[in-house]
Design an enzyme around this catalytic site. Structure first.
Site, PDB file in Angstrom:
ATOM      1  CG  ASN A 171      -1.783   1.160   1.434  1.00  0.00           C
ATOM      2  OD1 ASN A 171      -1.631   1.783   0.654  1.00  0.00           O
ATOM      3  ND2 ASN A 171      -2.626   1.050   2.297  1.00  0.00           N
TER       4      ASN A 171
ATOM      5  NE  ARG B 190      -5.941  13.966   1.955  1.00  0.00           N
ATOM      6  CZ  ARG B 190      -6.386  12.459   1.731  1.00  0.00           C
ATOM      7  NH1 ARG B 190      -7.191  12.052   0.997  1.00  0.00           N
ATOM      8  NH2 ARG B 190      -5.702  11.677   2.435  1.00  0.00           N
TER       9      ARG B 190
ATOM     10  CG  HIS C  32     -11.482   6.356   2.515  1.00  0.00           C
ATOM     11  ND1 HIS C  32     -11.734   7.771   2.616  1.00  0.00           N
ATOM     12  CD2 HIS C  32     -10.019   6.191   2.620  1.00  0.00           C
ATOM     13  CE1 HIS C  32     -10.689   8.185   3.146  1.00  0.00           C
ATOM     14  NE2 HIS C  32      -9.484   7.598   3.057  1.00  0.00           N
TER      15      HIS C  32
ATOM     16  CD  GLU D 264      -7.771   1.024   4.330  1.00  0.00           C
ATOM     17  OE1 GLU D 264      -6.776   1.157   5.226  1.00  0.00           O
ATOM     18  OE2 GLU D 264      -8.337   2.182   3.705  1.00  0.00           O
TER      19      GLU D 264
ATOM     20  NE  ARG E 257      -5.891   2.350  -0.206  1.00  0.00           N
ATOM     21  CZ  ARG E 257      -5.943   3.076   1.014  1.00  0.00           C
ATOM     22  NH1 ARG E 257      -5.159   2.941   1.706  1.00  0.00           N
ATOM     23  NH2 ARG E 257      -7.184   3.813   0.788  1.00  0.00           N
TER      24      ARG E 257
END
Ligand code: AMP
Length: 410
Positions: free
Chosen positions: A16, A247, A187, A386, A99
């Site tokens: 990832n 962000r 996500h 994940e 990912r």
């Protein structure tokens, strides 16, 4: 270091590759027991590998020796792969799962990476310039190091490809949509994991009207009905929706015009401000992007950053509830969602009007169910994973490939 995996165990490696760090894991097949979870960060400076071994219950930090300071992701990955070959030499890596943040409109499921797929992903770089290049560097590095073993791309956007046109479009000239300017939602690997957990733990509720709040350094929320994503707070880029660590979240595009026309800022400067200097960090006056620090700080800027965060989470729960015409389940996950009883508590208490009755003790104790037994809306806190979703898809797709090869060899 001993992985305790057993000689010649077979494993799936997951990669990832984010903007400043690379997470990796090794999962033994076929049960997918995770034997190593780690992260290499400080790329470009004093890089270090943090590793957690399932055989020990402690974290180890390995500072890379002098002279092996990876300056970019490619160098970091080749260092990581050498390190894995050395420290996990009892393990044969049989497939690698990656990912990949953006799969565009085309990729709605995990995909075996071929030259044609790499060409498509190169073309998608323009849609996620801050993330996709690192993901692709990860793929290229493992292709070089592991030869012909299957490499699988797992897309963060794929989960949301069930949206209708009206939930994905922007009200700008239609030809932009044809170019791929639309809402993607991100996500997706986290949402897939939580959806699977919901089906396993709460089968009667999982297919009802569900909101999952993934609140980490990046943050978004997704509305699910019948187990499918119907809307997401993130849009074309990973900037939209909720405020995040650095962000901005939802913003009037007029602000960007102001930055260009009155501040003379170009696209690179605006991107830096919106991706790296905004969110909790920007609102707290540069204090921190870390919710833990802000929660423990008495300065008004820290309090206001949290107030704005809570307000936006509540606003998006309201908006997603309206889109689904109801709400049955809210799930919190991600670093903040899983660990901050303060944020969960404030959001849920202030949304009692929607049918939420928070159980204060359960929330403080971090139990899975954090609403009271009489709450109309079931409120949950579930840990996300994940990497496990990537490993699962990688095993499934690489198994298929082995079977197909066998068939075509007959
Ligand atoms: P993630 O990106 O999901 O790993 O989330 C990372 C973020 O979770 C950190 O930057 C913190 O802001 C937040 N976090 C982690 N632990 C806690 C905690 N105990 N309380 C509040 N926030 C936390």
């Amino acid at each position: 270091m001993d992985t305790h995996a057993g000689l010649h165990s077979q494993a799936i490696l997951t990669i990832n590759a984010g903007s400043s760090s690379i997470k990796f894991s090794l999962f033994l097949v076929p049960q997918l027991n995770q034997i190593i979870a780690g992260q290499i960060d400080g790329i470009g400076g004093e890089a270090r590998i943090k590793v957690k071994l399932a055989s020990k219950n402690t974290d180890e930090t390995i500072i890379l020796p002098n002279g092996s300071r990876p300056q970019n992701h490619r160098e970091a990955l080749s260092f990581l792969i050498d390190w894995l070959h050395q420290f996990a030499k009892d393990v044969d890596v049989i497939a690698v799962g990656h990912r990949v943040v953006h799969g565009g409109q085309k990729y709605s499921a995990p995909t075996l990476i071929t030259d044609a797929v790499m060409k498509d992903l190169d073309a998608l770089m323009v849609l996620a310039p801050l993330h996709e290049p690192h993901n692709l560097a990860g793929i290229r590095a493992t292709q070089e190091s592991f030869g012909g073993i299957p490499q699988i791309a797992c897309f963060d956007t794929a989960f949301h490809r069930t949206h209708k046109f009206v939930d994905d479009c922007y009200a700008i000239p239609r030809y932009f949509y044809e170019q791929g300017v639309c809402r993607y939602g991100f996500h997706g690997l986290s949402y897939e994991y939580i959806t699977d957990r919901l089906i396993h733990l709460f089968p009667k509720d999982a297919r009802k009207k569900v909101i999952i709040a993934h609140l980490g350094n990046g943050a978004s929320m997704t509305a699910l009905h019948h187990g499918d994503s119907v809307a997401s707070t993130m849009g074309f880029s990973s900037l939209d929706g909720l405020p995040m660590g650095t962000r901005c979240g939802e913003i009037d595009p007029g602000v960007l015009l102001y930055m260009m026309q009155h501040e003379g800022m170009d696209a690179t400067e605006i991107a830096r401000v919106l991706y790296q200097e905004s969110g909790l960090k920007g609102l707290s006056g540069g204090l921190s992007n870390d919710m833990r620090i802000l929660e423990n700080c008495d300065l008004p800027e820290a309090k206001e950053a949290i107030d704005y965060y809570v307000k936006e989470v509540k606003r998006e729960i309201g908006a997603l509830t309206a889109l689904m015409a109801g709400l049955d389940v809210v799930v919190f996950t991600g670093g903040i969602g899983e660990n901050s009883a303060v944020i969960r508590g404030r959001v849920l208490r202030e949304m009692a009007w929607i049918g939420i009755d928070l159980d204060e003790a359960r929330n403080l104790d971090g139990e899975v169910i954090i609403s009271s037994d009489s709450s109309r809306v079931l409120c949950l806190k579930i840990h996300t994973d994940e990497e496990r979703v990537i490993a699962k898809h990688t095993l499934e797709l690489s198994d298929n490939r082995v079977v197909k090869n066998k068939v075509s060899n007959i």
